[in-house]
Design a protein around this motif. Structure first.
Motif, mmCIF file in Angstrom:
data_model
loop_
_atom_site.group_PDB
_atom_site.id
_atom_site.type_symbol
_atom_site.label_atom_id
_atom_site.label_comp_id
_atom_site.label_asym_id
_atom_site.label_seq_id
_atom_site.Cartn_x
_atom_site.Cartn_y
_atom_site.Cartn_z
ATOM 1 N N ILE A 1 -8.486 -17.261 9.041
ATOM 2 C CA ILE A 1 -8.290 -16.108 8.243
ATOM 3 C C ILE A 1 -6.957 -16.480 7.436
ATOM 4 O O ILE A 1 -6.023 -16.906 8.199
ATOM 5 C CB ILE A 1 -8.294 -14.649 8.886
ATOM 6 N N ASN A 2 -6.998 -15.909 5.974
ATOM 7 C CA ASN A 2 -5.701 -16.169 5.486
ATOM 8 C C ASN A 2 -5.331 -14.936 5.112
ATOM 9 O O ASN A 2 -5.995 -14.126 4.535
ATOM 10 C CB ASN A 2 -5.679 -17.068 4.035
ATOM 11 N N THR A 3 -4.075 -14.558 5.287
ATOM 12 C CA THR A 3 -3.414 -12.952 4.660
ATOM 13 C C THR A 3 -2.204 -13.251 4.143
ATOM 14 O O THR A 3 -1.226 -14.091 4.371
ATOM 15 C CB THR A 3 -3.491 -12.338 6.141
ATOM 16 N N TYR A 4 -1.782 -12.276 3.388
ATOM 17 C CA TYR A 4 -0.510 -12.089 2.792
ATOM 18 C C TYR A 4 -0.347 -10.548 2.498
ATOM 19 O O TYR A 4 -1.110 -9.879 2.007
ATOM 20 C CB TYR A 4 -0.451 -13.056 1.369
ATOM 21 N N GLY A 5 0.782 -10.249 3.114
ATOM 22 C CA GLY A 5 1.008 -8.869 2.980
ATOM 23 C C GLY A 5 0.360 -8.112 3.972
ATOM 24 O O GLY A 5 -0.847 -8.483 4.753
ATOM 25 N N GLY A 6 -0.014 -6.664 4.088
ATOM 26 C CA GLY A 6 -0.874 -5.803 4.585
ATOM 27 C C GLY A 6 -0.491 -5.584 6.115
ATOM 28 O O GLY A 6 0.339 -6.403 6.726
ATOM 29 N N THR A 7 -0.917 -4.577 6.527
ATOM 30 C CA THR A 7 -0.658 -3.844 7.826
ATOM 31 C C THR A 7 -1.941 -3.836 8.456
ATOM 32 O O THR A 7 -2.811 -3.152 7.920
ATOM 33 C CB THR A 7 -0.036 -2.785 7.494
#
Length: 461
Positions: free
Chosen positions: A254-260
Motif C-alpha cells: 500500500i502507498n499512502t500520502y496524507g490521510g487519517t
C-alpha cells in the motif's frame, strides 16, 4: 484470448513535482444515474459523459502546459507523479494479434491532496514485423466502489487520441445501454494502429482516496466488436484506490500520502508513506512480515497503541512518531527502526523485563537515527523476575537522542531493598540497592529503644 505479460518496469518518483504553466486541472463528476448531476451539468440525461472533437471545447479535457521543443507536453500543473508502471503485452494470434504497452500512473492532486490514477495505451509494432491491427474501444478501471469519482483526459503529445466518453459502467461498446456500476470507470476511445491512432491520451480518474495499491485485474482493455469482430479483451494488474479498512495483508503493498485512518488494523504487508503526514488513530500491530517505510520529508504518526513485532521492518528517510503507546517485540523481543523516532508527550512506552538476555528476556529497541524521548516509560517485570542488585538492561540504542521521559513507572515492584536507575544518555536501566526507610511503627520503637539506652547509660555514670 490468452494474455501474456512480457515485461513490467516499475518507476517510482517520490516527492517530484512536475510543474506546468496551465491553471489547475478540472475534472467532471460522473453521474450515478440518469437525470442526476454529472458531466459538468446539474442534470445529466445520460450516465455517460461525452467529449467533443475539439479539445478547446471538450468538457472532459484537462489543460496541460505549453508544447515543449520535443513535441510533448508537461502533466497538468496540479498533478505530481508518484508512481508509474509500464507493461508490455501480447495477446491472440493472426489478425487479432495484439502488441502494446499500457502505462499506469499515480499522481497527487495538489488541489485536493488525493489520488489520481492515469491510463495510457500504445499499440506498437508486432514482434513478427507484420502490421498490427490491434484495436481498443474501452479501457475499464476497477476498484472504485466506495470512493467519489471524477474523470477527464489530457494530452502528453500532439498525436494523443482524445477521450470519446467516460462512465461508471461495465457496458462496453456494443454491449448494450450503460448500467451504473460504482466499481468501474469505462474510458471509451478508438485506439487503432491500422487506422493511424495507436496512442491514447492520458485518461485520468480523481478520487477522494489518500492511499493506493496494486490489484489483480485492475485494468481491462476491450475491443467492442462493433464492426462484426469478436469482442476481445486483455486484463492486467494495476493501481486502485484503497481505504485501508482491513489493514494490509502479507504480500500486499500500500502507498499512502496524507490521510487519517481511524480503524484498528494489522499490517502484515508493505506500507509506504510517500508524501506528507499520514496518521493512524486506531491500534496498529506491525506483524513479523510488515515493512513500513517513510520517504524523506514525510512522517507517519500513530495516535493509538502500536506494537512492533519481531521481524517487522520500519525504515526509510522520514519520521515515526508514537503518541498512543509503543511496545516492542512479542513479549518480549528486540526490534529496529531505521530512521528518526519521536515518543510524544502523551505516549506510554512499555518495556517488559523478565531476565538478563536482551531480546529474549527483556525488550530492546535500536533506532538508527535520532530518538526523541517523551511521555512515560512503563516497566513491567514478568516471568517471576523481582530484581537483583547490579542487574542492568540496555533498553535503547540510538545514533543520537534528545528529550527525556517525563516519568518512569514500574507496574509491579522489585523485591525489598532494590530500586531501579535509568540513564537517559545510554538508555540503560540498572537495579540498585537502597537503604529501606523504616515504617512509622518501627521508627517509634527504634526511638523508644534509643531513649531507654540513653537513660541506662546515664544511670551507669
Amino acid at each position: 484470448m490468452k494474455t501474456v505479460n512480457i515485461t513490467s518496469l516499475l518507476a517510482a518518483v517520490f516527492g517530484s513535482f512536475l510543474v506546468a504553466s496551465e491553471a489547475s486541472a478540472a475534472f467532471v463528476d460522473l453521474p450515478t444515474a440518469r437525470n442526476t448531476p454529472g458531466c459538468g451539468r446539474a442534470n445529466s440525461v445520460l450516465i455517460r459523459c461525452g467529449g467533443v472533437a475539439n479539445s478547446t471545447n471538450d468538457p472532459l479535457y484537462i489543460p496541460t502546459g505549453t508544447l515543449k521543443a520535443d513535441g510533448t507536453y508537461n502533466f497538468p500543473s496540479s498533478l505530481s507523479l508518484i508512481n508509474q508502471v509500464d507493461t508490455n503485452f501480447l495477446s491472440g494470434s493472426g489478425a487479432t494479434y495484439y502488441s502494446g504497452k499500457f502505462s499506469d500512473y499515480v499522481f497527487i492532486d495538489s488541489t485536493t491532496n488525493s489520488v489520481v490514477i492515469g491510463s495510457r495505451l500504445f499499440f506498437g509494432t508486432r514482434p513478427d514485423g507484420l502490421r498490427n491491427v490491434a484495436e481498443a474501444n474501452d479501457i475499464f478501471r476497477y476498484g472504485y466502489s466506495g470512493f467519489s469519482v471524477q474523470a477527464g483526459w489530457t494530452r502528453l503529445s500532439d498525436s494523443d487520441l482524445r477521450l470519446y466518453s467516460v462512465a461508471s459502467s461495465n457496458k462496453g461498446l456494443g454491449q448494450g445501454a450503460d448500467v451504473y456500476d460504482p466499481n468501474v470507470v469505462d474510458f471509451r476511445s478508438d485506439i487503432n494502429a491500422s487506422e493511424g491512432n495507436p496512442l491514447s491520451g492520458l485518461y485520468l480518474i480523481r478520487t477522494n482516496a489518500t492511499a493506493f495499491k496494486v490489484i489483480n485485474n485492475a485494468i481491462e482493455i476491450r475491443q467492442g466488436g462493433e464492426e462484426g469482430q469478436s469482442v476481445l479483451s486483455v486484463k492486467l494488474s494495476g493501481y486502485a484506490p484503497t481505504k485501508l479498512e482491513a489493514g494490509i495483508l502479507s504480500g500486499e503493498k500500500i502507498n499512502t500520502y496524507g490521510g487519517t485512518y481511524a480503524n484498528d488494523m494489522n499490517i502484515s504487508g508493505g506500507l509506504n508513506v510517500s508524501y506528507g503526514n499520514t496518521q493512524f488513530n486506531g491500534a496498529v500491530v506491525a506483524n513479523s512480515s510488515a515493512v513500513i517505510t517513510t520517504t524523506p520529508q514525510t512522517k507517519v504518526t500513530f495516535n493509538g497503541e502500536f506494537n512492533q513485532r519481531v521481524g517487522a521492518q520500519l525504515g526509510g528517510g522520514g519520521v515515526f512518531e508514537f503518541n498512543g503507546g509503543y511496545s516492542a517485540g512479542n513479549s518480549p523481543g528486540a526490534v529496529t527502526i531505521d530512521g528518526d523516532v519521536v515518543f510524544g508527550t502523551a505516549n506510554e512506552t512499555l518495556v517488559e523485563i523478565g531476565g538478563l538476555i536482551q531480546g529474549t528476556d527483556y525488550d530492546h529497541l535500536t533506532v538508527n537515527g535520532n530518538l526523541t524521548f517523551g511521555g512515560i516509560l512503563k516497566l513491567s517485570f514478568i516471568n517471576g523476575y523481582s530484581g537483583n542488585a547490579g542487574d542492568s538492561f540496555d533498553l535503547f540504542d540510538f545514533t543520537s537522542s534528545s528529550g527525556a521521559f517525563a516519568q518512569i513507572v514500574a507496574l509491579n515492584p522489585l523485591q525489598n531493598g532494590l530500586s531501579w536507575n535509568y540513564d537517559a544518555t545510554s538508555g540503560v536501566l540498572s537495579v540498585i540497592s537502597v537503604t529501606p526507610v523504616p515504617e512509622p511503627s518501627e521508627l517509634g520503637m527504634l526511638l523508644c529503644g534509643l531513649g531507654l539506652a540513653g537513660l541506662m547509660a546515664r544511670r551507669k555514670k
